[in-house]
Design a protein around this motif. Structure first.
Motif, PDB file in Angstrom:
ATOM      1  N   PHE A   8       0.899  -1.130   0.022  1.00 42.16           N
ATOM      2  CA  PHE A   8       0.024   0.039  -0.077  1.00 42.16           C
ATOM      3  C   PHE A   8       0.855   1.224   0.064  1.00 42.16           C
ATOM      4  O   PHE A   8       1.619   1.556   0.928  1.00 42.16           O
ATOM      5  N   PHE A   9       0.956   1.866  -1.284  1.00 43.76           N
ATOM      6  CA  PHE A   9       1.666   3.165  -1.389  1.00 43.76           C
ATOM      7  C   PHE A   9       0.705   4.357  -0.881  1.00 43.76           C
ATOM      8  O   PHE A   9      -0.488   4.406  -1.661  1.00 43.76           O
ATOM      9  N   PHE A  10       0.898   5.111   0.170  1.00 45.24           N
ATOM     10  CA  PHE A  10       0.054   6.184   0.643  1.00 45.24           C
ATOM     11  C   PHE A  10       0.727   7.641   0.965  1.00 45.24           C
ATOM     12  O   PHE A  10       2.054   7.462   1.188  1.00 45.24           O
ATOM     13  N   ASP A  11      -0.040   8.375   1.243  1.00 51.09           N
ATOM     14  CA  ASP A  11       0.418   9.841   1.694  1.00 51.09           C
ATOM     15  C   ASP A  11      -0.868  10.463   2.599  1.00 51.09           C
ATOM     16  O   ASP A  11      -1.990  10.172   2.174  1.00 51.09           O
ATOM     17  N   TYR A  12      -0.583  10.913   3.734  1.00 55.86           N
ATOM     18  CA  TYR A  12      -1.663  11.183   4.562  1.00 55.86           C
ATOM     19  C   TYR A  12      -2.337  12.452   4.006  1.00 55.86           C
ATOM     20  O   TYR A  12      -3.475  12.650   4.544  1.00 55.86           O
ATOM     21  N   VAL A  13      -1.705  12.984   3.048  1.00 59.29           N
ATOM     22  CA  VAL A  13      -2.421  14.404   2.474  1.00 59.29           C
ATOM     23  C   VAL A  13      -3.627  14.102   1.681  1.00 59.29           C
ATOM     24  O   VAL A  13      -4.407  14.759   1.313  1.00 59.29           O
ATOM     25  N   SER A  14      -3.552  12.769   1.271  1.00 58.85           N
ATOM     26  CA  SER A  14      -4.792  12.317   0.476  1.00 58.85           C
ATOM     27  C   SER A  14      -5.734  11.833   1.120  1.00 58.85           C
ATOM     28  O   SER A  14      -6.050  10.895   1.817  1.00 58.85           O
ATOM     29  N   PRO A  15      -7.262  12.184   1.052  1.00 60.22           N
ATOM     30  CA  PRO A  15      -8.317  11.762   1.760  1.00 60.22           C
ATOM     31  C   PRO A  15      -8.832  10.282   1.036  1.00 60.22           C
ATOM     32  O   PRO A  15      -9.288   9.608   1.736  1.00 60.22           O
ATOM     33  N   TRP A  21      -7.647   3.124   3.292  1.00 60.52           N
ATOM     34  CA  TRP A  21      -6.813   2.612   4.167  1.00 60.52           C
ATOM     35  C   TRP A  21      -7.830   1.965   5.516  1.00 60.52           C
ATOM     36  O   TRP A  21      -7.802   0.921   5.848  1.00 60.52           O
ATOM     37  N   THR A  22      -9.280   2.684   5.472  1.00 56.76           N
ATOM     38  CA  THR A  22     -10.070   2.086   6.407  1.00 56.76           C
ATOM     39  C   THR A  22     -10.733   0.812   5.871  1.00 56.76           C
ATOM     40  O   THR A  22     -11.519  -0.160   6.657  1.00 56.76           O
ATOM     41  N   GLN A  23     -10.456   0.430   4.727  1.00 58.36           N
ATOM     42  CA  GLN A  23     -10.935  -1.013   4.121  1.00 58.36           C
ATOM     43  C   GLN A  23      -9.848  -1.829   3.808  1.00 58.36           C
ATOM     44  O   GLN A  23     -10.115  -3.254   3.663  1.00 58.36           O
ATOM     45  N   LEU A  24      -8.580  -1.508   3.710  1.00 56.34           N
ATOM     46  CA  LEU A  24      -7.573  -2.435   3.232  1.00 56.34           C
ATOM     47  C   LEU A  24      -7.227  -3.619   4.446  1.00 56.34           C
ATOM     48  O   LEU A  24      -7.003  -4.525   3.891  1.00 56.34           O
ATOM     49  N   PRO A  25      -7.269  -3.128   5.735  1.00 59.82           N
ATOM     50  CA  PRO A  25      -6.845  -4.416   6.524  1.00 59.82           C
ATOM     51  C   PRO A  25      -8.022  -5.368   6.465  1.00 59.82           C
ATOM     52  O   PRO A  25      -7.662  -6.539   6.619  1.00 59.82           O
ATOM     53  N   GLY A  26      -9.108  -5.113   6.495  1.00 60.28           N
ATOM     54  CA  GLY A  26     -10.283  -6.009   6.232  1.00 60.28           C
ATOM     55  C   GLY A  26     -10.284  -6.952   4.794  1.00 60.28           C
ATOM     56  O   GLY A  26     -10.349  -8.131   5.135  1.00 60.28           O
ATOM     57  N   LEU A  27      -9.774  -6.201   3.778  1.00 64.27           N
ATOM     58  CA  LEU A  27      -9.537  -6.821   2.717  1.00 64.27           C
ATOM     59  C   LEU A  27      -8.400  -7.752   2.799  1.00 64.27           C
ATOM     60  O   LEU A  27      -8.667  -8.933   2.096  1.00 64.27           O
ATOM     61  N   ALA A  28      -7.455  -7.261   3.232  1.00 61.77           N
ATOM     62  CA  ALA A  28      -6.159  -8.219   3.069  1.00 61.77           C
ATOM     63  C   ALA A  28      -6.252  -9.386   4.175  1.00 61.77           C
ATOM     64  O   ALA A  28      -6.095 -10.679   3.752  1.00 61.77           O
ATOM     65  N   GLU A  29      -7.198  -9.222   5.242  1.00 62.26           N
ATOM     66  CA  GLU A  29      -7.468 -10.459   5.982  1.00 62.26           C
ATOM     67  C   GLU A  29      -8.294 -11.493   5.226  1.00 62.26           C
ATOM     68  O   GLU A  29      -8.313 -12.432   5.380  1.00 62.26           O
ATOM     69  N   ARG A  30      -9.340 -11.071   4.642  1.00 63.13           N
ATOM     70  CA  ARG A  30     -10.341 -11.799   3.851  1.00 63.13           C
ATOM     71  C   ARG A  30      -9.520 -12.726   2.842  1.00 63.13           C
ATOM     72  O   ARG A  30      -9.958 -13.807   2.472  1.00 63.13           O
ATOM     73  N   HIS A  31      -8.363 -12.155   2.207  1.00 67.62           N
ATOM     74  CA  HIS A  31      -7.742 -12.837   1.336  1.00 67.62           C
ATOM     75  C   HIS A  31      -6.623 -13.487   1.895  1.00 67.62           C
ATOM     76  O   HIS A  31      -5.598 -14.190   1.079  1.00 67.62           O
ATOM     77  N   PRO A  34      -0.825 -10.743   3.756  1.00 64.43           N
ATOM     78  CA  PRO A  34      -0.214  -9.520   4.858  1.00 64.43           C
ATOM     79  C   PRO A  34      -0.101  -8.285   4.137  1.00 64.43           C
ATOM     80  O   PRO A  34      -0.386  -8.017   2.802  1.00 64.43           O
ATOM     81  N   LEU A  35      -0.210  -7.127   4.894  1.00 62.49           N
ATOM     82  CA  LEU A  35      -0.047  -5.711   4.561  1.00 62.49           C
ATOM     83  C   LEU A  35       0.992  -5.119   4.443  1.00 62.49           C
ATOM     84  O   LEU A  35       1.800  -5.286   5.576  1.00 62.49           O
ATOM     85  N   GLU A  36       1.637  -4.343   3.413  1.00 65.29           N
ATOM     86  CA  GLU A  36       3.127  -3.693   3.664  1.00 65.29           C
ATOM     87  C   GLU A  36       2.817  -2.383   3.310  1.00 65.29           C
ATOM     88  O   GLU A  36       2.410  -2.044   2.261  1.00 65.29           O
ATOM     89  N   LEU A  37       3.068  -1.567   4.439  1.00 62.33           N
ATOM     90  CA  LEU A  37       2.474   0.094   4.243  1.00 62.33           C
ATOM     91  C   LEU A  37       4.002   0.699   3.729  1.00 62.33           C
ATOM     92  O   LEU A  37       4.899   0.689   4.434  1.00 62.33           O
ATOM     93  N   ASP A 101       8.690  -1.914  13.015  1.00 66.25           N
ATOM     94  CA  ASP A 101       7.878  -3.154  13.229  1.00 66.25           C
ATOM     95  C   ASP A 101       6.373  -3.141  12.515  1.00 66.25           C
ATOM     96  O   ASP A 101       5.811  -1.848  12.647  1.00 66.25           O
ATOM     97  N   GLY A 102       6.121  -4.055  11.814  1.00 70.14           N
ATOM     98  CA  GLY A 102       4.935  -3.920  10.825  1.00 70.14           C
ATOM     99  C   GLY A 102       3.676  -3.861  11.691  1.00 70.14           C
ATOM    100  O   GLY A 102       2.706  -2.919  11.263  1.00 70.14           O
ATOM    101  N   GLU A 103       3.352  -4.367  12.849  1.00 73.92           N
ATOM    102  CA  GLU A 103       2.100  -3.995  13.662  1.00 73.92           C
ATOM    103  C   GLU A 103       2.145  -2.659  14.176  1.00 73.92           C
ATOM    104  O   GLU A 103       0.993  -1.934  14.237  1.00 73.92           O
ATOM    105  N   ALA A 104       3.309  -2.239  14.733  1.00 79.18           N
ATOM    106  CA  ALA A 104       3.425  -0.906  15.249  1.00 79.18           C
ATOM    107  C   ALA A 104       2.830   0.230  14.111  1.00 79.18           C
ATOM    108  O   ALA A 104       2.380   1.135  14.351  1.00 79.18           O
TER     109      ALA A 104
END
Length: 227
Positions: A8-15, A21-31, A34-37, A101-104
């Protein structure tokens, strides 16, 4: 069997990145992925491509604020515009890159996004960034110091360059199994891809990749063109 991560390539400036991001953890878990930020500087991508961001175009700016608020309503997630936008996200990005640390890092990304887009007080001042870091149990003083080191600064540059090298052109972008998905509206396409239901065949992808250009408003490179 280890499965390739969703990068997941991201920047906080982007709504739109926040909404994704609100959807990705659940999506990754369903499939079972792992998520790499991967924090990147959106402005750096725009500079490299010679383009402007949507919030830098007057007509687009007002529209995207309405659009993202409506999308947040559809998704059932909180959405509160920050006090000013665009803003400089670089410190928050560097602090994120300093967390190994990935979880942190995932906890921190959620908290920083909430600070910007869910009424959490914004990230305009370094003190606010430090407060958010501390709120998820991380050492704010150490991470703020690390964010100013050449190694962390260079990491953001390398991340941004990597996105460009993958033919990325904005945020949010998810890369998985060699395929790139851009925008919060592509998450449904990403899910179909992960289920093996992508409607694009290899042959069609290659045809689209090499489709000729019949007209262009852009100047041709030197040596190419008519007389």
């Amino acid at each position: 069997m280890n499965r390739a991560p969703l990068r997941f390539f991201f920047d906080y400036v982007s709504p739109y990145s926040y909404l994704a991001w609100t959807q990705l953890p659940g999506l990754a878990e369903r499939h079972g992925r792992p998520l790499e930020l991967v924090p990147v500087l959106f402005a750096g991508v725009l500079n490299a491509l010679g383009t402007t961001g949507p919030a830098e175009v007057r007509q687009k700016r007002f529209y995207i604020y309405k659009h993202t608020r409506r999308l947040a309503h559809d998704l059932g997630v909180p959405f509160v515009m920050p006090a000013a936008h665009p803003f400089n996200p670089l410190l928050a990005l560097r602090v994120t890159a300093a967390v190994e640390d990935g979880e942190a890092r995932q906890r921190l990304v959620s908290a920083l996004y909430a600070a910007v887009w869910a009424g959490g007080g914004g990230l305009l001042e370094p003190e606010r960034v430090g407060a958010v870091v501390a709120s998820v149990g991380l050492d704010a003083q150490a991470l703020l110091a690390a964010s100013q080191t050449p190694a962390v600064k260079d990491q953001i540059r390398r991340n941004t360059q990597e996105l460009l090298s993958l033919d990325g052109f904005g945020v949010p972008t998810v890369v998985v199994d060699g395929e790139l998905f851009f925008g919060v509206d592509s998450l449904g396409h990403l899910e179909r891809f992960l289920r093996g239901e992508d409607p694009l065949s290899r042959e069609e992808l290659e045809r689209l990749r090499t489709l000729p250009v019949a007209a262009s408003r852009l100047p041709l490179p030197s040596g190419e063109g008519g007389g």
